[in-house]
Design a protein around this motif. Structure first.
Motif, PDB file in Angstrom:
ATOM      1  N   MET A  20      43.768  43.066  42.470  1.00  0.00           N
ATOM      2  CA  MET A  20      43.200  41.721  42.478  1.00  0.00           C
ATOM      3  C   MET A  20      44.236  40.687  42.039  1.00  0.00           C
ATOM      4  SD  MET A  20      39.227  42.099  41.240  1.00  0.00           S
ATOM      5  CE  MET A  20      39.563  43.055  39.758  1.00  0.00           C
ATOM      6  N   GLU A  21      45.078  41.071  41.112  1.00  0.00           N
ATOM      7  CA  GLU A  21      46.153  40.169  40.669  1.00  0.00           C
ATOM      8  C   GLU A  21      47.139  39.911  41.805  1.00  0.00           C
ATOM      9  OE1 GLU A  21      45.995  41.792  36.037  1.00  0.00           O
ATOM     10  OE2 GLU A  21      47.603  42.421  37.410  1.00  0.00           O
ATOM     11  N   ALA A  22      47.476  40.978  42.543  1.00  0.00           N
ATOM     12  CA  ALA A  22      48.403  40.834  43.660  1.00  0.00           C
ATOM     13  C   ALA A  22      47.805  39.955  44.755  1.00  0.00           C
ATOM     14  CB  ALA A  22      48.763  42.207  44.222  1.00  0.00           C
ATOM     15  N   ARG A  23      46.505  40.116  45.010  1.00  0.00           N
ATOM     16  CA  ARG A  23      45.845  39.303  46.029  1.00  0.00           C
ATOM     17  C   ARG A  23      45.822  37.834  45.602  1.00  0.00           C
ATOM     18  NH1 ARG A  23      40.111  41.362  47.887  1.00  0.00           N
ATOM     19  NH2 ARG A  23      41.489  43.026  48.644  1.00  0.00           N
ATOM     20  N   THR A  24      45.571  37.595  44.329  1.00  0.00           N
ATOM     21  CA  THR A  24      45.510  36.221  43.824  1.00  0.00           C
ATOM     22  C   THR A  24      46.878  35.550  43.886  1.00  0.00           C
ATOM     23  OG1 THR A  24      43.654  36.712  42.350  1.00  0.00           O
ATOM     24  CG2 THR A  24      45.018  34.810  41.788  1.00  0.00           C
ATOM     25  N   THR A  25      47.909  36.229  43.404  1.00  0.00           N
ATOM     26  CA  THR A  25      49.248  35.629  43.419  1.00  0.00           C
ATOM     27  C   THR A  25      49.768  35.474  44.846  1.00  0.00           C
ATOM     28  OG1 THR A  25      50.230  37.827  43.074  1.00  0.00           O
ATOM     29  CG2 THR A  25      49.841  36.467  41.121  1.00  0.00           C
ATOM     30  N   GLY A  26      49.351  36.381  45.746  1.00  0.00           N
ATOM     31  CA  GLY A  26      49.740  36.238  47.148  1.00  0.00           C
ATOM     32  C   GLY A  26      49.105  35.012  47.779  1.00  0.00           C
ATOM     33  N   SER A  27      47.825  34.788  47.482  1.00  0.00           N
ATOM     34  CA  SER A  27      47.145  33.594  48.006  1.00  0.00           C
ATOM     35  C   SER A  27      47.772  32.327  47.439  1.00  0.00           C
ATOM     36  CB  SER A  27      45.654  33.645  47.645  1.00  0.00           C
ATOM     37  OG  SER A  27      45.015  34.727  48.290  1.00  0.00           O
ATOM     38  N   ILE A  75      40.711  34.804  39.418  1.00  0.00           N
ATOM     39  CA  ILE A  75      40.854  35.764  40.511  1.00  0.00           C
ATOM     40  C   ILE A  75      40.356  35.139  41.814  1.00  0.00           C
ATOM     41  CG2 ILE A  75      39.886  37.902  41.463  1.00  0.00           C
ATOM     42  CD1 ILE A  75      42.100  38.431  39.536  1.00  0.00           C
ATOM     43  N   PHE A  76      41.188  35.224  42.850  1.00  0.00           N
ATOM     44  CA  PHE A  76      40.802  34.746  44.176  1.00  0.00           C
ATOM     45  C   PHE A  76      40.709  35.951  45.108  1.00  0.00           C
ATOM     46  CE2 PHE A  76      43.461  31.000  42.695  1.00  0.00           C
ATOM     47  CZ  PHE A  76      42.366  30.224  42.343  1.00  0.00           C
ATOM     48  N   ARG A  77      39.509  36.223  45.578  1.00  0.00           N
ATOM     49  CA  ARG A  77      39.326  37.355  46.484  1.00  0.00           C
ATOM     50  C   ARG A  77      39.609  36.964  47.935  1.00  0.00           C
ATOM     51  NH1 ARG A  77      36.803  41.408  43.674  1.00  0.00           N
ATOM     52  NH2 ARG A  77      35.836  40.777  41.700  1.00  0.00           N
ATOM     53  N   GLN A  78      39.574  35.649  48.217  1.00  0.00           N
ATOM     54  CA  GLN A  78      39.842  35.160  49.566  1.00  0.00           C
ATOM     55  C   GLN A  78      40.785  33.962  49.483  1.00  0.00           C
ATOM     56  OE1 GLN A  78      35.919  34.190  50.935  1.00  0.00           O
ATOM     57  NE2 GLN A  78      35.473  36.276  51.622  1.00  0.00           N
ATOM     58  N   TYR A  79      41.615  33.814  50.517  1.00  0.00           N
ATOM     59  CA  TYR A  79      42.574  32.705  50.525  1.00  0.00           C
ATOM     60  C   TYR A  79      41.864  31.357  50.500  1.00  0.00           C
ATOM     61  CZ  TYR A  79      45.911  29.276  52.192  1.00  0.00           C
ATOM     62  OH  TYR A  79      46.681  28.149  52.315  1.00  0.00           O
ATOM     63  N   GLU A  80      40.770  31.241  51.242  1.00  0.00           N
ATOM     64  CA  GLU A  80      40.048  29.969  51.305  1.00  0.00           C
ATOM     65  C   GLU A  80      39.545  29.557  49.928  1.00  0.00           C
ATOM     66  OE1 GLU A  80      39.629  32.511  53.304  1.00  0.00           O
ATOM     67  OE2 GLU A  80      40.438  31.675  55.181  1.00  0.00           O
TER      68      GLU A  80
END
Length: 219
Positions: free
Chosen positions: A121-128, A195-200
């Protein structure tokens, strides 16, 4: 001509319409060795040429030679490279801020264990977050990169000498406390992202949070 007084005197000679007026104007040049007897107006051109020759060869040439020797010594000693390197310290840096500059400036702190759900989840958030910075740089969003940096640090540009302490990026999990929007500690250069689960979700939260922070002085 850089000598305005000399230019005015030469202009007076050139515009003289009588021999008497020309002689009167010539007398003003006597202190610089330009005194000559003028018997007719045609001799004005010879005098003007002589004075300009004296000025260019006698005054400017020596000064230009000294400047050339100074520049050569400056170059040989390597001092010119030092001044070029320090240019942005004394003169405002006009290099445009880029998304990668902000991304590199903020190191992610306290990452979870590799392979865990929290780490994913951290990787997804920092990627977004990184993808969103790229769209901001491209001018596709209502905010600018300077607005993002100011929200997180209080500064619109990265200092030439770097920040007093390294900026950090903290990712807040739901169990760390309820958070929908980014927050920042501009004194410590800490940016906190939920935490951001989606880019939007990241895009909306970042833009609303930063815009509201600028309006109400929050951060």
């Amino acid at each position: 001509m850089c000598d305005m007084r000399l230019e005015a005197k030469l202009q007076k000679i050139a515009e003289a319409t009588t021999v008497e007026a020309a002689r009167e104007a010539v007398e003003e040049l006597s202190l610089m060795g330009g005194m000559r007897c003028i018997s007719n107006l045609s001799q004005r051109e010879e005098l003007l040429a002589a004075v300009l020759h004296h000025y260019c060869d006698g005054r400017l040439l020596e000064a230009l030679q000294q400047e050339y020797r100074f520049r050569e010594g400056f170059h040989i000693s390597g001092a010119n490279k030092v001044l070029i390197a320090l240019r942005t310290v004394f003169i405002e840096d006009t290099t445009p801020l880029e998304a990668e500059d902000i991304h590199r400036a903020f190191g992610v702190s306290s990452l979870s264990v590799e392979g865990s759900n929290r780490r994913r989840m951290e990787a997804r958030t920092t990627g977004s977050w990184r993808d969103w910075l790229q769209t901001v740089e491209g001018g596709e969003r209502p905010l600018g990169l300077g607005d993002v940096l100011q929200f997180a640090t209080g500064l619109q540009t990265i200092p030439v000498g770097g920040f007093p302490s390294p900026p950090t990026l903290n990712v807040l999990h739901p169990e760390d406390g309820h958070a929908q929007f980014p927050t920042a500690n501009t004194c410590a250069f800490v940016l906190r992202l939920p935490i951001f689960r989606q880019y939007e979700k990241c895009q909306d939260a970042m833009e609303n949070g930063i815009s509201w922070g600028a309006t109400f002085g929050l951060g």
